[in-house]
Motif scaffolding. Structure first.
Motif, mmCIF file in Angstrom:
data_model
loop_
_atom_site.group_PDB
_atom_site.id
_atom_site.type_symbol
_atom_site.label_atom_id
_atom_site.label_comp_id
_atom_site.label_asym_id
_atom_site.label_seq_id
_atom_site.Cartn_x
_atom_site.Cartn_y
_atom_site.Cartn_z
ATOM 1 N N PHE A 190 0.870 -1.177 0.000
ATOM 2 C CA PHE A 190 0.000 0.000 0.000
ATOM 3 C C PHE A 190 0.900 1.218 0.000
ATOM 4 C CE2 PHE A 190 -2.619 2.897 2.946
ATOM 5 C CZ PHE A 190 -3.134 3.603 1.876
ATOM 6 N N LYS A 191 0.844 1.986 -1.073
ATOM 7 C CA LYS A 191 1.742 3.112 -1.275
ATOM 8 C C LYS A 191 1.024 4.438 -1.057
ATOM 9 C CE LYS A 191 4.384 6.241 -3.456
ATOM 10 N NZ LYS A 191 4.025 7.667 -3.505
ATOM 11 N N TYR A 192 1.670 5.318 -0.279
ATOM 12 C CA TYR A 192 1.182 6.680 -0.083
ATOM 13 C C TYR A 192 2.356 7.627 -0.236
ATOM 14 C CZ TYR A 192 2.444 4.561 4.385
ATOM 15 O OH TYR A 192 3.078 3.825 5.358
ATOM 16 N N CYS A 193 2.120 8.909 -0.040
ATOM 17 C CA CYS A 193 3.137 9.912 -0.342
ATOM 18 C C CYS A 193 4.287 9.868 0.664
ATOM 19 C CB CYS A 193 2.494 11.302 -0.344
ATOM 20 S SG CYS A 193 3.619 12.604 -0.896
ATOM 21 N N ILE A 232 4.468 -2.647 8.511
ATOM 22 C CA ILE A 232 5.210 -1.435 8.815
ATOM 23 C C ILE A 232 4.672 -0.275 7.979
ATOM 24 C CG2 ILE A 232 7.290 -2.723 9.391
ATOM 25 C CD1 ILE A 232 8.447 -1.554 6.676
ATOM 26 N N ALA A 233 5.011 0.927 8.396
ATOM 27 C CA ALA A 233 4.691 2.148 7.642
ATOM 28 C C ALA A 233 5.971 2.957 7.532
ATOM 29 C CB ALA A 233 3.603 2.948 8.350
ATOM 30 N N CYS A 234 6.471 3.110 6.313
ATOM 31 C CA CYS A 234 7.735 3.814 6.120
ATOM 32 C C CYS A 234 7.683 4.646 4.839
ATOM 33 C CB CYS A 234 8.897 2.828 6.048
ATOM 34 S SG CYS A 234 10.507 3.650 5.867
ATOM 35 N N PRO A 235 7.346 5.947 4.960
ATOM 36 C CA PRO A 235 7.308 6.802 3.774
ATOM 37 C C PRO A 235 8.656 7.363 3.351
ATOM 38 C CG PRO A 235 6.577 8.032 5.685
ATOM 39 C CD PRO A 235 6.811 6.614 6.148
ATOM 40 N N THR A 247 3.462 -1.265 3.874
ATOM 41 C CA THR A 247 2.959 0.058 3.515
ATOM 42 C C THR A 247 4.105 1.057 3.576
ATOM 43 O OG1 THR A 247 2.321 1.191 5.600
ATOM 44 C CG2 THR A 247 0.919 -0.614 4.863
ATOM 45 N N GLY A 248 4.034 2.072 2.717
ATOM 46 C CA GLY A 248 5.097 3.067 2.731
ATOM 47 C C GLY A 248 5.126 3.909 1.482
ATOM 48 N N GLY A 249 6.181 4.705 1.375
ATOM 49 C CA GLY A 249 6.444 5.466 0.172
ATOM 50 C C GLY A 249 7.167 4.600 -0.837
#
Length: 451
Positions: free
Chosen positions: A87-90, A135-138, A243-245
């Protein structure tokens, strides 16, 4: 030797269009043949690719709609045979206190709960209720986005001092990502610190396990360099959801190679030729795009869209197309832009409302893109995620083959067209990305790819 397989390996869901191409660019650089779809494709016909990226336009829509779109994309990606999901976000974690990063990640975790891989170091008792973890790493160090002790920096500035605090739709006023994400989810949020990453992949695995045992469902991960992202990527090999950038994708292709599922592909970014005229459309109000517009205007033709004039019913679209026709007749590329300073944006938002102003700009530039297509434009450079989404939709673009990088985070792309359909070459740029001369550089790249 590679293991026989059918279907794609990695399935990605991106919350905006330029973010999708940013991620796809990273995967192509890693040697994965990558196809990006605009929205969820209809039907389940197999797509030939190592990685699939479904581009949504869900960053600022209502939470329930964002979740529904993400789950529909997940269903399609699973039907394509994907083994891992992203899951990609900014890279600036664009969101509000309500979402949409946390709620969408929660929904994806729930939907994938039957297929989560759990490290063998967890006992059966520890695994109970603890397997849905991500994990969440942008972080994107190449573009100046790093995370230290859970705080996001844009080069030398904290996120909330970088200009993102003035974003018209998702103002980021807190650089503490643990706190930001925790406000969006009932799941417990933790942190994987930089000093754990410095000790290597096994230390990160141990940190994941400890967080799981502590009831953490999502963990912000520090990252100060590409080396950190490679370490994280390897540590995430057995996570079903990441998830992350786009930077988080650096280390993922090699996991599939280690598993014998992916060969080194030298021509992963090769694109078909596209002929036609060229134009640039800019709707982003970011610092980077403002600078790019200013650089273009020093020596090239440009037409500015005034949202207030559009709202008054003036014939702005027709005027912009007349301007374009004059210059395109001599094959001279044009820039048509609604880019403005934060102060100018605030004036328009006070007059029209933030949501209405944004929609007005997007729909106006989409109408202009439609007119440019009729004038023979086939090569588009587009600045801004929301603008890119509006433009590709109005052009009828459904699927993109991802090519070589133009600037960090921005690849060249070409549409995958059926017989009789118009083919386009596109460079879709996040507002904050690209060098000052990006517009001219992107057009040179698209033109070079077509010769």
């Amino acid at each position: 030797m590679t293991t026989a397989r059918t279907g794609a390996l990695l399935g990605c869901i991106a919350d905006d269009f330029t973010g999708a191409t940013d991620l796809a660019n990273m995967l192509v650089r890693g040697g994965m043949r990558t196809v990006q779809t605009i929205g969820v494709p209809r039907g389940d016909e197999p797509v030939e690719a190592d990685a699939l990226v479904v581009a949504m336009k869900s960053r600022t829509i209502p939470v329930a709609d964002a979740i529904a779109q993400a789950l529909a994309a997940l269903d399609w990606l699973r039907a394509q045979g994907c083994r891992q999901f992203f899951f990609k976000y900014c890279s600036t974690f664009d969101s509000t206190d309500a979402g949409n990063i946390g709620p969408v990640a929660d929904a994806l975790l729930d939907a994938l709960s039957d297929s989560f891989a759990v490290e063998s170091s967890l006992t059966s008792e520890q695994q109970t209720g603890a397997d849905a973890f991500t994990i969440a790493c942008p972080a994107f160090p190449e573009n100046g986005r790093t995370i230290y002790r859970g705080h996001l920096f844009v080069r030398d500035l904290l996120l909330n001092e970088s200009g993102m605090e003035h974003h018209p739709l998702t103002p980021m006023t807190d650089a503490n990502l643990v706190r930001v994400l925790q406000q969006q989810t009932a799941s417990k949020v933790g942190l994987v610190r930089y000093d754990v990453l410095a000790r290597g992949v096994m230390a990160v695995h141990e940190a994941f396990n400890a967080l799981r045992r502590d009831g953490v469902r999502m963990a912000i991960a520090d990252a100060l360099s590409d080396d950190d992202l490679y370490t994280l990527g390897e540590a995430c090999a057995n996570l079903t959801l990441i998830t992350g950038g786009s930077g988080m994708a650096l280390g993922l292709p090699e996991n599939f190679r280690r598993a014998g599922l992916l060969t080194q592909t030298a021509d992963a970014g090769q694109l078909p030729p596209v002929e036609g005229l060229s134009a640039v459309l800019a709707g982003s109000a970011s610092k980077a795009t403002n600078a790019q517009v200013a650089a273009w205007r020093e020596s090239r033709p440009a037409f500015r869209i005034d949202p207030l004039a559009v709202a008054r019913g003036e014939s702005v679209v027709e005027e912009a197309l007349a301007f374009a026709r004059e210059h395109l007749s001599s094959a001279q590329p044009v820039l048509i832009y609604a880019t403005a300073t934060p102060e100018e944006v605030k004036v328009v938002q006070r007059e029209l409302g933030a949501e209405a102003a944004g929609h007005l700009v997007e729909s106006t530039l989409a109408s202009i893109a439609r007119g440019l297509r009729e004038l023979g434009v086939r090569k588009f450079v587009v600045a801004g995620g929301e603008t890119s989404g509006a433009v590709v939709q109005t052009l009828g673009v459904h699927t993109l083959r991802i090519g070589a990088q133009i600037d960090p985070g921005v690849p060249a792309t070409a549409t995958i067209a059926n017989k009789g359909e118009t083919r386009f070459a596109l460079a879709l740029k996040s507002g904050n990305f690209g060098s000052v001369d990006f517009f001219a550089k992107a057009l040179r790249h698209l033109n070079g790819a077509s010769t």
